[in-house]
Design a protein around this motif. Structure first.
Motif, PDB file in Angstrom:
ATOM      1  N   GLU A  88       0.828  -1.205   0.000  1.00  0.00           N
ATOM      2  CA  GLU A  88       0.000   0.000   0.000  1.00  0.00           C
ATOM      3  C   GLU A  88       0.863   1.256   0.000  1.00  0.00           C
ATOM      4  N   ALA A  89       1.904   1.266   0.820  1.00  0.00           N
ATOM      5  CA  ALA A  89       2.771   2.441   0.906  1.00  0.00           C
ATOM      6  C   ALA A  89       3.509   2.691  -0.401  1.00  0.00           C
ATOM      7  N   VAL A  90       3.991   1.628  -1.029  1.00  0.00           N
ATOM      8  CA  VAL A  90       4.812   1.772  -2.235  1.00  0.00           C
ATOM      9  C   VAL A  90       3.970   2.047  -3.474  1.00  0.00           C
ATOM     10  N   ALA A  91       2.847   1.349  -3.610  1.00  0.00           N
ATOM     11  CA  ALA A  91       2.114   1.392  -4.873  1.00  0.00           C
ATOM     12  C   ALA A  91       0.885   2.280  -4.866  1.00  0.00           C
ATOM     13  N   VAL A  92       0.343   2.595  -3.696  1.00  0.00           N
ATOM     14  CA  VAL A  92      -0.931   3.309  -3.651  1.00  0.00           C
ATOM     15  C   VAL A  92      -0.801   4.697  -3.037  1.00  0.00           C
ATOM     16  N   ASP A  93      -0.223   4.776  -1.840  1.00  0.00           N
ATOM     17  CA  ASP A  93      -0.188   6.052  -1.117  1.00  0.00           C
ATOM     18  C   ASP A  93       0.543   7.138  -1.883  1.00  0.00           C
ATOM     19  N   GLU A  94       1.671   6.791  -2.504  1.00  0.00           N
ATOM     20  CA  GLU A  94       2.445   7.795  -3.230  1.00  0.00           C
ATOM     21  C   GLU A  94       1.688   8.295  -4.455  1.00  0.00           C
ATOM     22  N   MET A  95       0.997   7.390  -5.152  1.00  0.00           N
ATOM     23  CA  MET A  95       0.215   7.830  -6.298  1.00  0.00           C
ATOM     24  C   MET A  95      -0.877   8.787  -5.862  1.00  0.00           C
ATOM     25  N   GLN A  96      -1.541   8.465  -4.753  1.00  0.00           N
ATOM     26  CA  GLN A  96      -2.610   9.327  -4.256  1.00  0.00           C
ATOM     27  C   GLN A  96      -2.076  10.716  -3.899  1.00  0.00           C
ATOM     28  N   ALA A  97      -0.877  10.750  -3.300  1.00  0.00           N
ATOM     29  CA  ALA A  97      -0.300  12.026  -2.876  1.00  0.00           C
ATOM     30  C   ALA A  97       0.278  12.818  -4.037  1.00  0.00           C
ATOM     31  N   GLU A  98       0.957  12.137  -4.953  1.00  0.00           N
ATOM     32  CA  GLU A  98       1.685  12.824  -6.013  1.00  0.00           C
ATOM     33  C   GLU A  98       0.848  13.082  -7.262  1.00  0.00           C
ATOM     34  N   SER A  99      -0.141  12.238  -7.520  1.00  0.00           N
ATOM     35  CA  SER A  99      -0.940  12.394  -8.738  1.00  0.00           C
ATOM     36  C   SER A  99      -2.388  12.028  -8.462  1.00  0.00           C
ATOM     37  N   PRO A 100      -3.126  12.903  -7.776  1.00  0.00           N
ATOM     38  CA  PRO A 100      -4.521  12.605  -7.432  1.00  0.00           C
ATOM     39  C   PRO A 100      -5.388  12.273  -8.646  1.00  0.00           C
ATOM     40  N   ALA A 101      -5.153  12.939  -9.764  1.00  0.00           N
ATOM     41  CA  ALA A 101      -5.967  12.683 -10.958  1.00  0.00           C
ATOM     42  C   ALA A 101      -5.727  11.270 -11.477  1.00  0.00           C
ATOM     43  N   LEU A 102      -4.459  10.857 -11.527  1.00  0.00           N
ATOM     44  CA  LEU A 102      -4.134   9.506 -11.961  1.00  0.00           C
ATOM     45  C   LEU A 102      -4.702   8.489 -10.987  1.00  0.00           C
ATOM     46  N   TYR A 103      -4.618   8.788  -9.700  1.00  0.00           N
ATOM     47  CA  TYR A 103      -5.152   7.901  -8.666  1.00  0.00           C
ATOM     48  C   TYR A 103      -6.656   7.701  -8.844  1.00  0.00           C
ATOM     49  N   ARG A 104      -7.378   8.790  -9.065  1.00  0.00           N
ATOM     50  CA  ARG A 104      -8.828   8.678  -9.244  1.00  0.00           C
ATOM     51  C   ARG A 104      -9.166   7.903 -10.513  1.00  0.00           C
ATOM     52  N   ALA A 105      -8.436   8.202 -11.605  1.00  0.00           N
ATOM     53  CA  ALA A 105      -8.747   7.570 -12.886  1.00  0.00           C
ATOM     54  C   ALA A 105      -8.414   6.088 -12.895  1.00  0.00           C
ATOM     55  N   LEU A 106      -7.248   5.731 -12.333  1.00  0.00           N
ATOM     56  CA  LEU A 106      -6.800   4.342 -12.401  1.00  0.00           C
ATOM     57  C   LEU A 106      -7.386   3.468 -11.304  1.00  0.00           C
ATOM     58  N   LEU A 107      -7.642   4.035 -10.132  1.00  0.00           N
ATOM     59  CA  LEU A 107      -8.058   3.201  -9.011  1.00  0.00           C
ATOM     60  C   LEU A 107      -9.481   3.481  -8.533  1.00  0.00           C
ATOM     61  N   VAL A 108      -9.741   4.670  -8.037  1.00  0.00           N
ATOM     62  CA  VAL A 108     -11.011   4.919  -7.349  1.00  0.00           C
ATOM     63  C   VAL A 108     -12.218   4.666  -8.244  1.00  0.00           C
ATOM     64  N   GLN A 109     -12.246   5.263  -9.410  1.00  0.00           N
ATOM     65  CA  GLN A 109     -13.405   5.130 -10.284  1.00  0.00           C
ATOM     66  C   GLN A 109     -13.595   3.686 -10.748  1.00  0.00           C
ATOM     67  N   ARG A 110     -12.506   3.028 -11.070  1.00  0.00           N
ATOM     68  CA  ARG A 110     -12.609   1.653 -11.577  1.00  0.00           C
ATOM     69  C   ARG A 110     -12.940   0.678 -10.450  1.00  0.00           C
ATOM     70  N   ASN A 111     -12.357   0.885  -9.266  1.00  0.00           N
ATOM     71  CA  ASN A 111     -12.690   0.015  -8.139  1.00  0.00           C
ATOM     72  C   ASN A 111     -14.176   0.079  -7.822  1.00  0.00           C
ATOM     73  N   THR A 112     -14.737   1.259  -7.912  1.00  0.00           N
ATOM     74  CA  THR A 112     -16.170   1.426  -7.647  1.00  0.00           C
ATOM     75  C   THR A 112     -16.996   0.656  -8.678  1.00  0.00           C
ATOM     76  N   ASP A 113     -16.604   0.767  -9.941  1.00  0.00           N
ATOM     77  CA  ASP A 113     -17.310   0.034 -11.005  1.00  0.00           C
ATOM     78  C   ASP A 113     -17.178  -1.468 -10.809  1.00  0.00           C
ATOM     79  N   TRP A 114     -15.983  -1.933 -10.456  1.00  0.00           N
ATOM     80  CA  TRP A 114     -15.784  -3.366 -10.268  1.00  0.00           C
ATOM     81  C   TRP A 114     -16.564  -3.896  -9.074  1.00  0.00           C
ATOM     82  N   ALA A 115     -16.654  -3.088  -8.019  1.00  0.00           N
ATOM     83  CA  ALA A 115     -17.452  -3.505  -6.867  1.00  0.00           C
ATOM     84  C   ALA A 115     -18.904  -3.700  -7.285  1.00  0.00           C
ATOM     85  N   ASP A 116     -19.409  -2.831  -8.152  1.00  0.00           N
ATOM     86  CA  ASP A 116     -20.765  -3.000  -8.678  1.00  0.00           C
ATOM     87  C   ASP A 116     -20.898  -4.341  -9.394  1.00  0.00           C
ATOM     88  N   GLN A 117     -19.916  -4.647 -10.243  1.00  0.00           N
ATOM     89  CA  GLN A 117     -19.976  -5.888 -11.015  1.00  0.00           C
ATOM     90  C   GLN A 117     -19.834  -7.122 -10.120  1.00  0.00           C
TER      91      GLN A 117
END
Length: 323
Positions: free
Chosen positions: A254-283
C-alpha cells in the motif's frame, strides 16, 4: 533543490509509476514494444501453462466473498514479473482450480492485434509532437530512455504524452529481466485456457486505453515528467514492491504502490483506481447474485488502501475475508 529532496522526489515519482503499472492491466501489453507492435500486429500462438516457483511462505494475499450459493476469490496481481519470482501458492492454486470461471481486468491482455489500432487512434498525435510540449532537458531524458529500448526521441515524437510515459515506465524493467509473459495474468490465462475455464473481463481494452488517453494533456505531461525523472530507479522500487506482494505484505504494498500515487498524482489515482474500483465492486455484487465459484485476478493496487475493492464492498455491507 537539495540532493536529498531530489532523491525523495524521484522516489515518489517512481512509486507513482509503480502504482500505474499495478493499477492498469493493459500497461505491460501497451508499453513494452509499441514501436514493434505498430509495425506488425501479429498474434502469437496461445502459450502453454508455465510452472511458477513456489513461495517459501504463505505467498500473495487472497481474499474471499461468500454467500449462500457463491464463492468469489479476489487475488492481486503484478502485470510484469521476472520468471524466477516465487509467488506460487497451494492456497491460490486450490482457489483457482475450484473456480468455474475466471475474471481479469480485461479478458484478452495478450491480444496485440486488438491493441495496435487503439494505440494508433488514441496514442499518436503528429500535430502535437512531444518536442513542442516538453522542455529541452526533458527531451534529452526522453531520448536517453528511448534509446534503452532501441528507439529514440525522434521516433517517439508522435507519441501522446500518456503513451510515451507508459512506454518508458517499463523500459528499465525489461532490461532488469521483468517480462509480461511471466506476469500473473498471462500465467493464469494460460491455465484457464488449458483447463477450459471461461475467461471474462471487467473492462475492454478500448476502455483501458481511453482511461489514460482521456486524461487532460496537463496530467499526461505530469505523468511523463514523473516517468522521465525516475525511470532509472524504477527497478529498485519494483523489486521492493514485488517482494512485498509475494510475501503478502499489504502494508508495504500500500505504501509503495498506492499512497504515493494518491499524494503525487490525485488525478491519476482517481482515474486508475477509485473510479474503476467502484465500477468493479458494482460488477462483483452482480456476480454474487448468481451462483458458483469465480476467481478474480486484478492488479494488486486495486486491492490495497482505503479505496480498494474490498473497502468499497465492505462499506456496502459485503463481507470480504482474507484467506
Amino acid at each position: 533543490m537539495t540532493v536529498i529532496k531530489s532523491l525523495k522526489t524521484a522516489r515518489a515519482a517512481g512509486r507513482t509509476i509503480l502504482g500505474a503499472l499495478l493499477g492498469l492491466g493493459l500497461a505491460a501489453a501497451v508499453a513494452l514494444e509499441p514501436t514493434r507492435a505498430l509495425a506488425q500486429a501479429a498474434t502469437a500462438p496461445a502459450p502453454a501453462p508455465r510452472a511458477v516457483p513456489q513461495s517459501p511462505g504463505a505467498g500473495p494475499a487472497l481474499w474471499v466473498v461468500r454467500d449462500a450459493d457463491s464463492t468469489l476469490y479476489l487475488f492481486g496481481t503484478v502485470h510484469v514479473l521476472r520468471p524466477t519470482t516465487a509467488w506460487g501458492s497451494a492456497r491460490v492454486d486450490a482457489a483457482f482450480d475450484s473456480a468455474d470461471q475466471v475474471w481479469f481486468e480485461i479478458s484478452n491482455p495478450d491480444d496485440q492485434a486488438a491493441i495496435v489500432p487503439l494505440i494508433q487512434q488514441h496514442g499518436l498525435s503528429p500535430d502535437r509532437p512531444l518536442s513542442h510540449l516538453i522542455t529541452t532537458g526533458q527531451l534529452t531524458l526522453l531520448d536517453n530512455a528511448a534509446r534503452s529500448i532501441g528507439s529514440n526521441a525522434v521516433q517517439m515524437d508522435v507519441f501522446r504524452p500518456w503513451l510515451a510515459a507508459l512506454t518508458l515506465s517499463v523500459a528499465p524493467l525489461t532490461r532488469a529481466g521483468y517480462d509480461p509473459q511471466s506476469g500473473v495474468e498471462l500465467t493464469l490465462k494460460a491455465r484457464a485456457d488449458a483447463a477450459g475455464k471461461p475467461v471474462h473481463g471487467f473492462e475492454t481494452i478500448d476502455k483501458q486505453v481511453r482511461i489514460l488517453a482521456g486524461m487532460p494533456e496537463s496530467e499526461q505531461l505530469a505523468f511523463l515528467a514523473s516517468t522521465l525523472e525516475s525511470w532509472e530507479d524504477a527497478t529498485v522500487e519494483l523489486d521492493r514492491m514485488v517482494e512485498a506482494w509475494a510475501e503478502g505484505d499489504l502494508a508495504t504494498l500500500e505504501a509503495v504502490a498506492v499512497d504515493e500515487m494518491q499524494a503525487e498524482s490525485p488525478a491519476l489515482y482517481r482515474a486508475l483506481l477509485v473510479q474503476r474500483n467502484t465500477d468493479w465492486a458494482d460488477q462483483i455484487q452482480t456476480l454474487l447474485e448468481g451462483s458458483g465459484t469465480i476467481f478474480i485476478a486484478v492488479g494488486a493496487a486495486h486491492l490495497a488502501g482505503d479505496d480498494s475493492v474490498q473497502e468499497i464492498l465492505g462499506d456496502r455491507g459485503v463481507e470480504v475475508v482474507r484467506e
